[in-house]
Write an enzyme that holds these catalytic residues in place. Structure first.
Site, PDB file in Angstrom:
ATOM      1  N   GLY A 156      32.454  55.089  49.783  1.00  0.00           N
ATOM      2  CA  GLY A 156      32.450  53.765  49.052  1.00  0.00           C
ATOM      3  C   GLY A 156      31.271  53.747  48.197  1.00  0.00           C
ATOM      4  N   GLY A 215      28.111  53.480  47.658  1.00  0.00           N
ATOM      5  CA  GLY A 215      27.041  53.451  48.470  1.00  0.00           C
ATOM      6  C   GLY A 215      25.841  53.044  47.846  1.00  0.00           C
ATOM      7  NE  ARG A 216      23.556  57.632  44.745  1.00  0.00           N
ATOM      8  CZ  ARG A 216      22.878  58.744  44.427  1.00  0.00           C
ATOM      9  NH1 ARG A 216      21.728  58.423  44.199  1.00  0.00           N
ATOM     10  NH2 ARG A 216      23.548  59.565  44.235  1.00  0.00           N
ATOM     11  CE  LYS A 222      25.034  58.049  40.870  1.00  0.00           C
ATOM     12  NZ  LYS A 222      25.821  59.021  40.400  1.00  0.00           N
ATOM     13  NE  ARG A 282      28.313  55.037  37.586  1.00  0.00           N
ATOM     14  CZ  ARG A 282      28.626  56.030  38.540  1.00  0.00           C
ATOM     15  NH1 ARG A 282      28.270  57.256  38.327  1.00  0.00           N
ATOM     16  NH2 ARG A 282      29.173  55.817  39.501  1.00  0.00           N
ATOM     17  NE  ARG A 284      34.397  55.736  42.538  1.00  0.00           N
ATOM     18  CZ  ARG A 284      33.491  56.452  42.054  1.00  0.00           C
ATOM     19  NH1 ARG A 284      33.141  57.770  42.445  1.00  0.00           N
ATOM     20  NH2 ARG A 284      32.283  56.076  41.504  1.00  0.00           N
ATOM     21  CG  ASP A 340      33.901  61.180  46.958  1.00  0.00           C
ATOM     22  OD1 ASP A 340      34.083  62.256  47.415  1.00  0.00           O
ATOM     23  OD2 ASP A 340      32.784  60.694  46.830  1.00  0.00           O
TER      24      ASP A 340
HETATM   25  P1  AMP Z   1      28.059  61.772  45.589  1.00  0.00           P
HETATM   26  O1  AMP Z   1      28.097  62.906  46.251  1.00  0.00           O
HETATM   27  O2  AMP Z   1      26.923  61.167  44.834  1.00  0.00           O
HETATM   28  O3  AMP Z   1      29.424  61.379  44.837  1.00  0.00           O
HETATM   29  O4  AMP Z   1      28.339  60.470  46.737  1.00  0.00           O
HETATM   30  C1  AMP Z   1      28.979  60.440  47.886  1.00  0.00           C
HETATM   31  C2  AMP Z   1      28.879  59.428  48.803  1.00  0.00           C
HETATM   32  O5  AMP Z   1      27.553  59.287  49.119  1.00  0.00           O
HETATM   33  C3  AMP Z   1      29.241  58.033  47.992  1.00  0.00           C
HETATM   34  O6  AMP Z   1      29.995  57.198  48.812  1.00  0.00           O
HETATM   35  C4  AMP Z   1      27.833  57.495  47.470  1.00  0.00           C
HETATM   36  O7  AMP Z   1      27.687  56.144  47.269  1.00  0.00           O
HETATM   37  C5  AMP Z   1      27.007  57.933  48.737  1.00  0.00           C
HETATM   38  N1  AMP Z   1      25.722  58.315  48.404  1.00  0.00           N
HETATM   39  C6  AMP Z   1      25.036  58.969  47.672  1.00  0.00           C
HETATM   40  N2  AMP Z   1      23.757  58.673  47.659  1.00  0.00           N
HETATM   41  C7  AMP Z   1      23.692  58.041  48.277  1.00  0.00           C
HETATM   42  C8  AMP Z   1      22.206  57.089  48.546  1.00  0.00           C
HETATM   43  N3  AMP Z   1      20.933  57.373  47.848  1.00  0.00           N
HETATM   44  N4  AMP Z   1      22.018  55.882  49.217  1.00  0.00           N
HETATM   45  C9  AMP Z   1      23.556  55.332  49.543  1.00  0.00           C
HETATM   46  N5  AMP Z   1      24.668  56.087  49.304  1.00  0.00           N
HETATM   47  C10 AMP Z   1      24.565  57.224  48.784  1.00  0.00           C
HETATM   48 MG    MG Z   2      30.523  60.159  44.069  1.00  0.00          MG
END
Ligand code: AMP
Ligand code: MG
Length: 517
Positions: free
Chosen positions: A98, A100-101, A120, A183, A190, A259
């Site tokens: 989901g 997350g940020r 983001k 963005r 996704r 994702d």
């Molecule tokens: P990504 O590898 O950046 O595509 O992130 C994978 C998952 O981790 C996604 O659900 C992001 O929203 C979550 N995520 C990555 N970095 C953070 C963060 N600093 N805080 C919260 N969620 C994160």
């Molecule tokens: Mg991602």
């Protein structure tokens, strides 16, 4: 017919909005506000994105602009939310992930189409898991630049509107500076958004999501006997074409988890991506990817694997497995055809002849053996034949020198000098010359112009991004500005910008880019 003048707005609050994703049932997301940053500052704004949204240049001066793009206050008429999705990470089922940020602020009705605006790094959400909901300046600058670089290259991608920094310290391997990227995309849905409902055995919600995506983004599918099969076919096709776009500019995504795969076939979620300098088919841009799952040469197969996961999810609403298989089978021919079309342009062929495949394969092998610079090999090939050929194409020596930067930048080498095995390069070039002589005569076809329009002079090399980040950390955005300018039009040589086209300095190979962002 005259274009009707576009009405531009001076404030986010005044732009018309639709918020179609927010109109779906609440199970698809969580509504929640952003968490404001400490003393946010606007670092950069993308003027092209203002236009797309229907915002005037004045809008940036209005205090509400920074308030919105920094997550300080909500946008009037918007519906702030974080979406839920699941996914496979590095080949393993990771369950629920989901936003997350990321916070979706609104869907804006732009003059030429709708755009979802997403922040983001604007705070935690119910999907943050162990994360802090923040993004650091380093990775935010990288996403900001890469989005526009990909767009400049003609590769489908999410876009960016603004880059914000703030005083909040953010803990990664070291303490870094917080930042937010605003963005935009027509949708951020996704593959993982579909996988989520299949994994939970909720076909009705999967169907609802599919209906939404079809109605909004793939309306032609409604004419098909099974719109869901048609949706899969469309996603397979778009993804195959996007990956061909990546391969021919040496782009490596780095984290092709399901994702991070857009249902619209957009390049999405720029993390540890990289544009190759020296060619290596096994190039891994993500330091965390120790097995090379997402290496350059593996990207097409991984995209197919990810599409297989999407098809598997859609099986919940498409019982006909043969139809799913047939849709997936479109990937290979679509990808190969897209590659062939692009390689024809890159090499200046105006048709595909017997022997061309071998000639192209031999070029890749030569590049591999010398780790020849990906970008310059193709760019300089346009100029690699004799001055007579050049004259026939109407290219003056002055133009060549300007583009090559020969007079000011001896680091920008001619084609054969990019190879360690120069005689092998000369031999290949002789075969290429003979092949060009066999180009069929077509009115209006100009080999060199075709090649220059297909082979960029500038790409976002890692060391260029690194320099822009280091300057931005000191509050100097001039490098971001320069890069945004040349990367918007990467096929055209700009006076005074020779260093952006040069081979990387020795220290560039020591830059390590990981998942940490
Ligand atoms: P990504 O590898 O950046 O595509 O992130 C994978 C998952 O981790 C996604 O659900 C992001 O929203 C979550 N995520 C990555 N970095 C953070 C963060 N600093 N805080 C919260 N969620 C994160
Ligand atoms: Mg991602």
């Amino acid at each position: 017919m005259k274009d009707t003048p576009v009405r531009l707005f001076d404030r986010f609050d005044d732009i018309p909005k639709l918020n179609s994703f927010a109109a779906l049932p609440a199970t698809f997301y969580t509504r929640l506000p952003t968490t404001p940053l400490n003393q946010p500052e606007l670092l950069h704004v993308n003027a092209e994105a203002l236009n797309l949204l229907g915002l005037s240049a004045h809008a940036v001066q209005d205090p509400s602009f920074l308030d919105v793009v920094s997550g300080t206050s909500a946008m009037a008429g918007g519906q702030t939310l974080a979406a839920v999705y699941s996914g496979h990470q590095f080949g393993q089922w990771a369950g629920q992930l989901g936003d997350g940020r990321a916070h979706l602020l609104a869907e804006i009705k732009g003059p030429k189409g709708n755009w979802e605006l997403q922040l983001k790094g604007a705070g935690m959400t119910p999907y943050s898991r162990m994360g802090d909901g923040r993004a650091v300046l380093r990775s935010s600058v990288r996403e900001y630049l890469a989005s526009e670089a990909m767009h400049g290259l003609g590769i489908p991608t999410t876009r960016v509107l603004a880059l914000v920094t703030a005083k909040n310290p953010v803990m990664r391997e070291t303490v870094e500076t917080a930042a937010v990227v605003a963005r935009m995309a027509p949708s951020f849905i996704r593959f993982g958004s579909f996988q989520h409902w299949a994994a939970r055995k909720q076909p009705e919600l999967l169907r609802q999501l599919s209906d939404y995506v079809i109605e909004r983004f793939y309306p032609d599918c409604l004419n098909a006997s099974n719109p869901y099969v048609s949706l899969l076919e469309s996603v397979v096709t778009r993804t195959a074409e996007m990956i061909a776009g990546w391969q021919v500019v040496g782009f490596c995504h780095g984290v092709m988890n399901t994702d991070n795969m857009s249902i619209l076939g957009l390049t999405l979620d720029y993390g540890p991506y990289g544009f190759m300098d020296g060619f290596d088919a096994r190039h891994i841009c993500n330091h965390t990817d120790t097995s090379g799952r997402y290496a350059w040469h593996a990207q097409p197969a991984v995209a197919h694997w990810n599409l297989y996961q999407l098809a598997n999810s859609l099986h919940e609403i498409i019982p006909d497995a043969d139809a799913l298989r047939a849709a997936l089978d479109l990937f290979e021919p679509t990808f190969l055809n897209a590659m062939q079309q692009r390689m024809m342009q890159k090499l200046g062929f105006n048709n595909w002849q017997d022997g061309d495949e071998t000639l192209v394969d031999d070029l890749w092998s030569l590049m591999q053996a010398s780790h020849a610079d990906f970008t310059l090999t193709f760019r300089q090939l346009a100029y690699a034949l004799s001055p007579v050929d050049m004259n026939q194409a109407g290219i003056t020596q002055q133009q060549i020198e300007f583009d090559l930067g020969n007079t000011v930048n001896p680091a920008l080498k001619p084609f054969v000098d990019l190879f360690i095995d120069r005689p092998a390069a000369e031999q290949w070039l002789e075969r290429y010359r003979q092949r060009i002589a066999r180009n069929i005569q077509t009115a209006g076809f100009d080999r060199i112009q075709t090649m220059l329009a297909a082979n960029p002079l500038y790409v976002l090399r890692n060391h260029l991004a690194h320099e822009a980040i280091e300057a931005a950390k000191k509050g100097d955005v001039s490098e971001i500005d320069s890069l945004m300018k040349i990367l918007r039009n990467p096929f055209v040589a700009e006076a005074g910008m020779e260093r952006y086209a040069a081979l990387p300095p020795a220290w560039a190979s020591r830059i390590e880019v990981s998942c940490s962002s």
